[in-house]
Design an enzyme around this catalytic site. Structure first.
Site: not given
Ligand code: DMJ
Length: 602
Positions: A233, A237, A366, A502
């Site tokens: 993360e 980010r 993913d 998404e």
């Protein structure tokens, strides 16, 4: 006078009297056991449950503390050993070593040698629905600046890896013929100098909001903190946004911060297998896995590569790129895949996949697939192993995970658990239409674009078929042609919407790459639904708990940073008709929507 006689003392043996049931006390072991059992039976159900809970809690807590301290001790020992070997890392900007990766150059704007791309060129059209946004590239001249600057970079020696890559001229994969970029060149100076002409206007213009944000980064953003952060993360980010902002602004402040953060994240890679731990303390440099396992998530360890590779390219410090490429190489060679599909977990000790036999394109796997393609694009389409893994995975998806719903025949991506197909699809999977379309744009087979369009329709329906017009976190598709069943079912526990990006992310790609205005219209409808059901009158937006109840969507008072970083950004880009703005031939967006430059196209 004698005092009056005292009353007799209260009986003290009432427990043995009341529990004796006529049996004699003999202080034997069996008597004591029976006595304890009777006392236990005497307790109320609540008392027994409380005691059982406490015993279970203390046992689990004791076990976890033991495992945790063993892990921390191991991490600390590895760190100390490492430091003894190499000396401690010094945060701050390093002197410019020869950069290990090529300088970014404007991607080849002429796609003539990629036949499939021609059909993806956006058409000019009259736009319906969304309002006009005045979005323009900062200055069209920047392209000249970039190319001109790139010319000055020629003549530098390329490292061995780049030379190897330059040998490859044509990659053929099941019908796809892709010409990689050739003549990868290295910058002679630090990347800061080589990118200074990318956006001349943006770099001189003073935008008040940006100046304020920059001031905050300069004065307040301090990574010297005793705090555990998640490697993935923080990378996608924070590191991603710092690198991106560095490119868009040209201000070295952002690169310095990025390098500082990169250095602080590096201890996560000090594991027996070099598969990074999920968490790292950016103050102490101690990394560790989650409390309940020594495994890391496959998507997490394979979706930090764009950022670490770019950090190496910009700073000339190789260790960032080396750490993540080691992970890529390792995962590439692992067994346990199924036609290119990967399990969700990987052991940081053994380096092997764990929880074998479960395959999903949703949570925990993913962005593994997304980053295979995007790294290949970032590196100028030279790293054939990445392309091969991606192409094989797309075939694996088609073979094992793709089905159609009933009655509307929506194409969806389900899951596979030990050979059993489940028609479950996370909203997270809706990144896939965009990724497939991007691949088709960069020369991969045209049927990737067809699949992208079919899945895009499904993702849109996951939103439209809900009473709020917003997708739940997870849906189950009906695959049986019976009764009056709907295509999309939602379980009560899956009804929430976290403002995820998404669907609109993929709409952006589909619109950019096909020019079909219906994608803008769909995005506009979703934006209206966000405004109607998630917007807070006093400011901001909130996740909601129930997408099926427009009268009571139950706001959660929480807005994830990806709503600003991704969802709104992709909507903004979707409504722009300027295809040169953050062109997909010049930039690749990381999985948190931060654009990073494509390195080279000669
Ligand atoms: C984002 O943080 C990233 O895209 C990540 O890869 C998974 N999805 C979330 C937002 O939904």
């Amino acid at each position: 006078m004698y005092p009056p006689p005292l009353p007799p003392p209260p009986p003290r043996d009432f427990i043995s009297v009341t529990l004796s049931f006529g049996e004699g006390y003999d202080n034997s072991k069996s008597w004591r056991r029976r006595s304890c059992w009777r006392k236990w039976k005497q307790l109320s159900r609540l008392q027994r449950n409380v005691i059982l809970f406490l015993v279970a809690f203390l046992t689990i807590y004791g076990l976890l503390s033991y495992i945790n301290s063993a892990n921390r001790w191991e991490a600390l020992s590895v760190k100390l050993l490492e430091e003894r070997r190499t000396g401690p890392e010094i945060p701050g900007l390093k002197p410019a070593n020869p950069p290990v990766l090529p300088v970014p150059q404007k991607a080849d704007a002429n796609p003539a040698h990629l036949p499939e791309i021609l059909s993806q060129t956006p058409r000019k059209h009259l736009r319906r629905g969304p309002p006009s946004l005045q979005i323009r590239a900062p200055n069209k001249d920047w392209k000249l600046g970039w190319q001109g600057d790139a010319k000055q970079e020629t003549g530098e020696p390329a490292p061995a890896r780049q030379e190897e890559n330059a040998q490859t001229t044509v990659i053929s994969w099941r019908g796809a013929v892709i010409e990689p970029e050739r003549g990868t060149q290295l910058p002679s100076r630090r990347a800061e100098a080589s990118t200074k002409h990318i956006y001349p206007e943006a770099r001189t213009q003073k935008v008040p909001e940006f100046e304020e944000a920059k001031e905050w980064v300069s004065q307040k953003l301090d990574f010297e903190k005793d705090v555990d952060v998640n490697l993935f993360e923080s990378t996608i980010r924070i590191l991603g946004s710092l690198l991106s902002t560095y490119h868009l602004s040209g201000d070295s402040l952002f690169l310095k911060k990025a390098e500082d953060l990169g250095n602080r994240l590096m201890p996560a890679f000090r594991t027996p297998s070099k598969i990074p731990y999920s968490d790292v303390n950016i103050g102490t440099g101690i990394a560790h896995p989650p409390r309940w396992t020594s495994d890391s998530t496959v998507a997490e360890v394979t979706s930090i590569q764009l950022e670490f590779r770019e950090l190496s390219r910009l700073t000339g410090v190789k260790k960032f790129q080396e750490a993540v490429q080691e992970v890529t190489r390792h995962v590439h060679s692992l067994s346990g895949k199924k036609d290119g599909l990967v399990p969700m977990f990987i052991s940081t000790h053994s380096g092997l996949f764990t929880h074998l036999g479960v395959f999903t394109l949703g949570a925990r796997a993913d962005s593994y697939y997304e980053y295979l393609l995007k790294q290949w694009i970032q590196g100028g389409k030279t790293e054939t192993q990445l392309l091969e893994d991606y192409m094989e995975a797309v075939e694996g998806i088609k073979k094992h995970l793709l089905q159609q719903s009933q009655p509307s025949r929506l194409t969806f991506v389900g899951e596979l658990a030990h050979g059993q197909f489940s028609p479950k699809m996370d909203h997270l999977v809706c990144f896939l239409p965009g990724t497939l379309a991007l691949g088709a744009h960069h020369g991969l087979p045209a049927d990737h674009m067809e699949l992208a369009k079919a899945l895009m329709e499904t993702c849109y329906q996951m939103n439209r078929q809900m009473e709020t017009g917003l997708s739940p976190e997870i849906v189950h598709f009906n695959i049986y042609p019976q009764g009056r069943q709907k295509d999309v079912e939602v379980k009560p526990a899956d009804r929430h919407n976290l403002l995820r990006p998404e669907t609109v992310e993929s709409l952006f790609y589909l619109y950019r790459l096909t020019g079909d205005p219906k994608y803008q219209d769909w995005g506009w409808k979703i934006l209206q639904s966000f405004n109607t059901h998630t917007r807070i009158p006093s400011g901001g937006y909130s996740s909601i708990s129930n997408v099926r109840n427009p009268r009571k969507p139950e706001p959660r008072d929480k807005m994830e940073s990806f709503f600003l970083g991704e969802t709104l950004k992709y909507l903004y880009l979707l409504f722009s008709d300027d295809t040169e703005y953050l062109s997909l031939d010049s930039f690749v967006f990381n999985t948190e929507a931060h654009p990073l430059p494509i390195w080279t196209q000669a």
